[in-house]
Design an enzyme around this catalytic site. Structure first.
Site, PDB file in Angstrom:
ATOM      1  N   CYS A 153       0.839  -1.194   0.000  1.00 19.53           N
ATOM      2  CA  CYS A 153       0.000   0.000   0.000  1.00 19.53           C
ATOM      3  C   CYS A 153       0.875   1.246   0.000  1.00 19.53           C
ATOM      4  O   CYS A 153       2.030   1.192   0.428  1.00 19.53           O
ATOM      5  CB  CYS A 153      -0.945  -0.061   1.199  1.00 19.53           C
ATOM      6  SG  CYS A 153      -0.991   1.339   2.267  1.00 19.53           S
ATOM      7  N   ASP A 160     -14.205  -5.539 -28.038  1.00 22.49           N
ATOM      8  CA  ASP A 160     -13.714  -6.798 -28.589  1.00 22.49           C
ATOM      9  C   ASP A 160     -14.942  -7.674 -28.808  1.00 22.49           C
ATOM     10  O   ASP A 160     -15.662  -7.975 -27.863  1.00 22.49           O
ATOM     11  CB  ASP A 160     -12.742  -7.448 -27.600  1.00 22.49           C
ATOM     12  CG  ASP A 160     -12.325  -8.844 -28.032  1.00 22.49           C
ATOM     13  OD1 ASP A 160     -12.512  -9.164 -29.218  1.00 22.49           O
ATOM     14  OD2 ASP A 160     -11.823  -9.597 -27.189  1.00 22.49           O
TER      15      ASP A 160
END
Length: 576
Positions: free
Chosen positions: A50, A434
């Protein structure tokens, strides 16, 4: 020197979004000019997932002479350091002082930085803490028990889920970093000191829940990358200098080496075919629903599947630079891209937090010193200010909102790479899709059939389906499936043979038939200008054409394609 802190959470409720530090870039340049003799070292840091840890490490290593550049990979928890130091001991000691452990990675790990296996979180401590916090709220407001009972319930909730936050907050304060963990620690402590036990417990529990939600997002990203990594095999069959073929680890195969891949095997490296013909399933890389025919000179991609025949190819890219490897790196990079709102909140909290601390300190000190105020009263008011002004809700709400949006889209089958793309969607003017599996079904079906020889009217489909039933090629299977749906009786096929990259051959009732593509018709010398015109017309529509042939010539042609979903037209209309 401090012993490494395990962060207690074992990465169970810790993720990048709730960390209120600035979203530092993946690549951090610490010195203006790179040294020619600098070396690059990599470390696995299990506790680094993080921007809070990233900022701590960046600040700490930035003070060391000889550190030129830092490269953070939070998904894989890998830190790259470009430096001019004699060794890595100084770097490891600096990271160790932050309560984290740096494990050096050798050169052999360069192409194998797969996402680490993260232990599953134990949910029950957080659940018990949540129950204790709610109970403290109820007991306090309903006056069901003495105040000490409320304090015990709240203390149990704080200790049950907040020890990790306190430890990280203490490390941050020691390193003069007012991050969200330090802020949470001080705010909860302040609430306790002024006797607001239920509020202290609930704030800590909600903060931990927010981190847990964020951790799930990171786990999904890690699992997605792990799935991509599994597309490539660990070993490849490589030709040696003495002409023998031997299995070698994919990451050790050099560019220019000759590799053999058998039918049914996954291709481990990018390359160019030098020998053989086959059909290759490229769906994992290109998304195409139909296998692509490959012959000498054609390109192959790592992670695709060889289907029909054996192939030999020359490696054109190392394992770490293959098309699939570059896709994985792009996905990893996308995970580090933070949404504009998150970046704004991070910048805001970075300025806001020290300002609030300064004002609280002034409230606590100035009236007693210069205005004859009572110390206890003004310290109490300063703590109230800290608790009320704590921007935890703001810092927590942004990543939780974004993760909720990503999760809601995922439940609908829409995978969004990160918050920056989710926020950017509102500015879209054009959308490219796509087609395979999105607009289409992602599965080939027979769309056209035309009998070329009148004598075979009514028989051609059954013959083609009989041959297709024996094949495992998706095009042949589509023709066979169509025949079954029409209720046609399939014939027994003898002497069946698969012709790599061309089609199949078999004997039905003593007659030899072929079911094959355009290339097979050309090889058998059975093509004509009229037939070429018909094939070209269908192929221009994006359809795959196969023909049924006997010794005399073409008997019928069949076209196979990935068809559009019934819902696609409505979905696109709704997008507008």
């Amino acid at each position: 020197m401090n012993q490494p802190v395990s962060h207690e959470h074992k990465h169970d409720h810790h993720a990048h979004g709730c960390c209120g530090s600035s979203a530092a870039p993946a690549l951090v340049q610490l010195s203006g000019k790179a040294s020619s003799h600098a070396q690059f070292s990599r470390f696995r840091i299990e506790a680094m997932d993080c921007p809070t840890e990233q900022t701590l490490i960046q600040d700490k290593l930035g003070k060391l002479a000889g550190i030129e550049q830092l490269e953070f990979n939070l998904i894989n928890r890998v830190l790259g350091v470009r430096h001019t130091l004699d060794g890595t001991a100084e770097i490891e000691q600096a990271i160790d002082s932050l309560g984290m452990k740096a494990e050096p990675l050798g050169a052999e790990d360069e192409g194998a930085a797969s996402p680490p296996q993260v232990a599953k979180a134990r949910w029950w401590p957080l659940a018990l803490s949540g129950i204790a916090a709610v109970a403290a709220e109820i007991v306090h407001f309903a006056a069901l028990a003495p105040e000490w009972a409320v304090a015990m319930l709240a203390l149990a909730a704080i200790l049950g889920c907040g020890l990790g936050t306190y430890k990280k907050g203490w490390i941050a304060l020691k390193n003069r970093n007012l991050n969200i963990n330090a802020l949470m620690s001080i705010a909860v402590t302040g609430a306790v000191l002024i006797g607001q036990w239920p509020e202290a417990a609930m704030v800590m529990v909600l903060f931990t829940v927010a981190e847990l939600i964020e951790a799930r997002s990171l786990d999904r990203a890690r699992n997605a990358i792990g799935g991509l990594m599994q597309l490539t095999p660990d070993m490849a069959t490589v030709r040696q200098a003495d002409g023998q073929w031997r299995e070698v680890e994919v990451r050790e195969v050099a560019i220019g080496a000759l590799v053999r891949v058998r039918p049914g095997e996954r291709i481990g490296l990018d390359g160019e075919v030098t020998s053989g013909q086959s059909s290759v399933d490229q769906a994992p890389i290109t998304g195409e629903s139909l296998p692509v025919e490959k012959a000498v000179g054609d390109k192959l991609f790592a992670g695709t599947i060889n289907q029909a025949g054996a192939l030999e190819f020359r490696v054109t890219a190392a394992a770490g630079q293959s098309t699939l490897a570059r896709i994985i790196k792009a996905v990893e990079k996308a995970q580090g891209a933070r949404a504009p709102t998150q970046r704004f909140v991070d910048r805001f909290s970075r300025i806001y937090t020290p300002v609030v601390f300064a004002i609280a300190l002034a409230v606590a000190v100035i009236p007693p010193l210069f205005m004859a105020g009572a110390w206890f009263d003004w310290i109490y008011r300063a703590l109230v200010l800290l608790v009320v002004a704590c921007p935890c809700a703001l810092v927590i709400s942004t990543p939780v909102t974004i993760v909720s949006g990503l999760a809601a889209a995922a439940r609908k089958g829409i995978l969004i790479k990160g918050g920056v793309y989710l926020e950017g969607a509102r500015q879209l003017d054009f959308l490219a899709l796509d087609k395979t599996g999105t607009i289409t079904h992602g599965k080939p079906v027979q769309t056209d059939a035309k009998v070329l020889e009148p004598l075979f009217e009514g028989r051609a489909q059954a013959l083609a389906a009989s041959l297709g039933e024996r094949s495992d090629h998706p095009v042949s299977r589509a023709i066979a499936q169509f025949g079954k749906e029409q209720g046609l009786a399939l014939s027994e096929v003898d002497d069946f043979a698969a012709l790599a990259g061309r089609g199949v051959r078999g004997t039905i009732a003593g007659e030899v038939y072929h079911l094959g593509n355009h290339r097979l018709v050309e090889e058998l010398g059975l093509c004509s200008p009229e037939l070429e015109t018909q094939l070209d017309a269908l192929e221009r529509q994006g359809k795959t054409v196969v023909l049924l042939l006997d010794r005399s010539g073409p008997l019928a042609l069949f076209a196979v394609a990935d068809t559009v979903k019934e819902s696609s037209r409505q979905a696109i209309a709704e997008l507008h």
